[in-house]
Design a protein around this motif. Structure first.
Motif, mmCIF file in Angstrom:
data_model
loop_
_atom_site.group_PDB
_atom_site.id
_atom_site.type_symbol
_atom_site.label_atom_id
_atom_site.label_comp_id
_atom_site.label_asym_id
_atom_site.label_seq_id
_atom_site.Cartn_x
_atom_site.Cartn_y
_atom_site.Cartn_z
ATOM 1 N N LEU A 3 0.816 -1.216 0.000
ATOM 2 C CA LEU A 3 0.000 0.000 0.000
ATOM 3 C C LEU A 3 0.847 1.261 0.000
ATOM 4 O O LEU A 3 0.337 2.348 -0.270
ATOM 5 C CB LEU A 3 -0.921 -0.002 1.229
ATOM 6 C CG LEU A 3 -1.962 -1.128 1.283
ATOM 7 C CD1 LEU A 3 -2.737 -1.061 2.591
ATOM 8 C CD2 LEU A 3 -2.896 -1.079 0.090
ATOM 9 N N GLN A 4 2.123 1.112 0.327
ATOM 10 C CA GLN A 4 3.039 2.259 0.347
ATOM 11 C C GLN A 4 4.288 1.940 -0.464
ATOM 12 O O GLN A 4 5.400 2.010 0.041
ATOM 13 C CB GLN A 4 3.413 2.602 1.793
ATOM 14 C CG GLN A 4 2.254 3.106 2.624
ATOM 15 C CD GLN A 4 2.631 3.271 4.087
ATOM 16 O OE1 GLN A 4 2.538 2.343 4.872
ATOM 17 N NE2 GLN A 4 3.068 4.455 4.441
ATOM 18 N N GLY A 5 4.099 1.583 -1.698
ATOM 19 C CA GLY A 5 5.230 1.355 -2.582
ATOM 20 C C GLY A 5 5.700 -0.087 -2.598
ATOM 21 O O GLY A 5 5.064 -0.980 -2.042
ATOM 22 N N LYS A 6 6.849 -0.283 -3.210
ATOM 23 C CA LYS A 6 7.365 -1.632 -3.445
ATOM 24 C C LYS A 6 8.187 -2.124 -2.259
ATOM 25 O O LYS A 6 8.972 -1.393 -1.678
ATOM 26 C CB LYS A 6 8.229 -1.648 -4.706
ATOM 27 C CG LYS A 6 7.451 -1.374 -5.983
ATOM 28 C CD LYS A 6 8.368 -1.346 -7.190
ATOM 29 C CE LYS A 6 7.576 -1.068 -8.470
ATOM 30 N NZ LYS A 6 8.462 -1.010 -9.654
ATOM 31 N N HIS A 32 21.638 -18.347 3.243
ATOM 32 C CA HIS A 32 21.181 -19.175 4.362
ATOM 33 C C HIS A 32 19.987 -18.516 5.058
ATOM 34 O O HIS A 32 18.873 -18.666 4.585
ATOM 35 C CB HIS A 32 22.350 -19.424 5.310
ATOM 36 C CG HIS A 32 22.098 -20.468 6.348
ATOM 37 N ND1 HIS A 32 21.661 -21.734 6.043
ATOM 38 C CD2 HIS A 32 22.246 -20.436 7.713
ATOM 39 C CE1 HIS A 32 21.544 -22.444 7.151
ATOM 40 N NE2 HIS A 32 21.884 -21.673 8.174
ATOM 41 N N ALA A 33 20.204 -17.802 6.169
ATOM 42 C CA ALA A 33 19.114 -17.081 6.831
ATOM 43 C C ALA A 33 19.199 -15.586 6.609
ATOM 44 O O ALA A 33 18.357 -14.839 7.109
ATOM 45 C CB ALA A 33 19.133 -17.379 8.338
ATOM 46 N N ALA A 34 20.195 -15.143 5.872
ATOM 47 C CA ALA A 34 20.406 -13.707 5.672
ATOM 48 C C ALA A 34 19.571 -13.192 4.505
ATOM 49 O O ALA A 34 19.492 -13.829 3.449
ATOM 50 C CB ALA A 34 21.885 -13.425 5.412
ATOM 51 N N MET A 35 18.959 -12.028 4.716
ATOM 52 C CA MET A 35 18.188 -11.384 3.655
ATOM 53 C C MET A 35 18.196 -9.884 3.901
ATOM 54 O O MET A 35 18.516 -9.414 4.997
ATOM 55 C CB MET A 35 16.754 -11.911 3.618
ATOM 56 C CG MET A 35 15.901 -11.492 4.805
ATOM 57 S SD MET A 35 14.242 -12.233 4.791
ATOM 58 C CE MET A 35 14.594 -13.796 5.585
ATOM 59 N N VAL A 36 17.810 -9.150 2.869
ATOM 60 C CA VAL A 36 17.668 -7.699 2.969
ATOM 61 C C VAL A 36 16.296 -7.328 2.438
ATOM 62 O O VAL A 36 15.926 -7.715 1.320
ATOM 63 C CB VAL A 36 18.770 -6.969 2.180
ATOM 64 C CG1 VAL A 36 18.529 -5.464 2.179
ATOM 65 C CG2 VAL A 36 20.150 -7.289 2.765
ATOM 66 N N LEU A 37 15.544 -6.578 3.227
ATOM 67 C CA LEU A 37 14.234 -6.079 2.833
ATOM 68 C C LEU A 37 14.320 -4.570 2.683
ATOM 69 O O LEU A 37 14.794 -3.879 3.591
ATOM 70 C CB LEU A 37 13.179 -6.428 3.886
ATOM 71 C CG LEU A 37 13.090 -7.890 4.319
ATOM 72 C CD1 LEU A 37 12.021 -8.063 5.389
ATOM 73 C CD2 LEU A 37 12.800 -8.793 3.131
ATOM 74 N N THR A 38 13.861 -4.064 1.543
ATOM 75 C CA THR A 38 13.894 -2.631 1.282
ATOM 76 C C THR A 38 12.479 -2.153 1.002
ATOM 77 O O THR A 38 11.788 -2.710 0.135
ATOM 78 C CB THR A 38 14.807 -2.314 0.084
ATOM 79 O OG1 THR A 38 16.099 -2.882 0.313
ATOM 80 C CG2 THR A 38 14.960 -0.822 -0.099
ATOM 81 N N TRP A 39 12.050 -1.137 1.745
ATOM 82 C CA TRP A 39 10.693 -0.625 1.612
ATOM 83 C C TRP A 39 10.629 0.794 2.147
ATOM 84 O O TRP A 39 11.170 1.086 3.212
ATOM 85 C CB TRP A 39 9.715 -1.523 2.396
ATOM 86 C CG TRP A 39 8.343 -0.958 2.530
ATOM 87 C CD1 TRP A 39 7.327 -0.996 1.611
ATOM 88 C CD2 TRP A 39 7.812 -0.251 3.665
ATOM 89 N NE1 TRP A 39 6.219 -0.353 2.097
ATOM 90 C CE2 TRP A 39 6.493 0.105 3.348
ATOM 91 C CE3 TRP A 39 8.357 0.110 4.896
ATOM 92 C CZ2 TRP A 39 5.684 0.813 4.241
ATOM 93 C CZ3 TRP A 39 7.557 0.827 5.783
ATOM 94 C CH2 TRP A 39 6.232 1.158 5.453
ATOM 95 N N ASN A 40 9.987 1.686 1.398
ATOM 96 C CA ASN A 40 9.694 3.046 1.853
ATOM 97 C C ASN A 40 10.945 3.750 2.385
ATOM 98 O O ASN A 40 10.920 4.387 3.438
ATOM 99 C CB ASN A 40 8.605 2.998 2.939
ATOM 100 C CG ASN A 40 7.937 4.346 3.127
ATOM 101 O OD1 ASN A 40 7.906 5.183 2.237
ATOM 102 N ND2 ASN A 40 7.383 4.560 4.320
ATOM 103 N N LYS A 41 12.035 3.595 1.639
ATOM 104 C CA LYS A 41 13.323 4.218 1.973
ATOM 105 C C LYS A 41 13.951 3.659 3.251
ATOM 106 O O LYS A 41 14.844 4.273 3.837
ATOM 107 C CB LYS A 41 13.191 5.741 2.073
ATOM 108 C CG LYS A 41 12.723 6.396 0.776
ATOM 109 C CD LYS A 41 12.632 7.903 0.919
ATOM 110 C CE LYS A 41 12.150 8.536 -0.380
ATOM 111 N NZ LYS A 41 12.023 10.018 -0.258
#
Length: 251
Positions: free
Chosen positions: A29-32, A40-49
């Protein structure tokens, strides 16, 4: 000569970046929301700057080209979740860490200044995002288990209307099975540390996320069969989308 060195640097950087699997993009609802598996268990989430790192692990090369974190979630004390060398090497200058007391106790003094300690079942709001800690542990409980209740956290939080659950290292606990309205779930699956394929599938079918990513699935003797997991879930409930991504392309 300088131009040649710069050229080699660009080629090298590109080869490192190319090792990362393709990111997923989900409209909120507020962008991508961009979901970048790392390792493995590492990830990066990018949202709303905002950029959220989860369990940064396996060296800084896997994070090259990604924005520095605003928030870092760490789920457990084990070195594939609390990787002190990687934390030392990546840029954490502006980051706030959300961790348990057990994790905080193992962090160096400079990073402890950035820590928010969050116990199981408690919540905190940081940079406009509310995080709830979900107990993660081997189930049924045993005193000599690799993951005991209270030491680590899974996390539930909302980004732009999308409820996200990150399991951490856990069995199919009552806390997991009672989750409601999860849009995106990251569920661990490897033995002998967390769940086997059948137990992971049963857990997912119980709490019914809209999308589930199996992650943390490389265990002893490669015992985690992600295709079998996908078939087990979707043959029982076609409304649950199982997304298989390569969490082991960076080595």
């Amino acid at each position: 000569m300088k131009a040649f060195i710069n050229f080699i640097f660009v080629i090298f950087s590109s080869s490192v970046l190319a090792q990362l699997p393709a990111a997923d993009t989900i409209q909120t609802l507020q962008g991508k929301l961009v979901i970048q598996p790392v390792f493995h268990a590492a990830m990066v989430l990018t949202w709303n700057k905002k950029t959220i790192y989860v369990d940064p692990y396996n060296g800084k090369a896997g994070f090259k080209g990604l924005a520095a974190p605003d928030l870092i979630l760490i789920t457990d004390i084990h070195p594939d979740h609390l990787d002190l060398q990687t934390l030392n090497d990546i840029d954490t200058k502006k980051a706030t860490f959300i961790v348990t007391q057990a994790v905080a106790e193992k962090m160096p003094a400079l990073l402890k200044k950035k820590v928010i300690i969050l116990a199981n079942d408690k919540s905190t709001t940081q940079q406009g995002i509310t995080f709830k800690a979900v107990a993660m542990y081997n189930y049924p409980e045993q005193p000599d288990a690799m993951h005991i209740k209270g030491r680590g956290n899974g996390y539930v939080f909302n980004l732009g209307g999308q409820n996200i659950y990150i399991s951490g290292d856990t069995g199919g606990t009552p806390e997991m099975l009672s989750l409601k309205n999860i849009d995106i779930a990251f569920v661990c699956m490897n033995m002998p540390y967390t769940m086997d394929v059948a137990n992971a599938a049963r857990a997912v079918l119980e709490f019914k996320p809209k999308i589930v990513y199996p992650y943390h699935y490389r265990g002893r003797d490669q015992m985690s069969d992600t295709e079998l997991f996908k078939n087990s879930v979707q043959s029982a409930n076609k409304n649950i989308e199982v997304r298989l991504r390569n969490w082991y392309s960076v080595n």
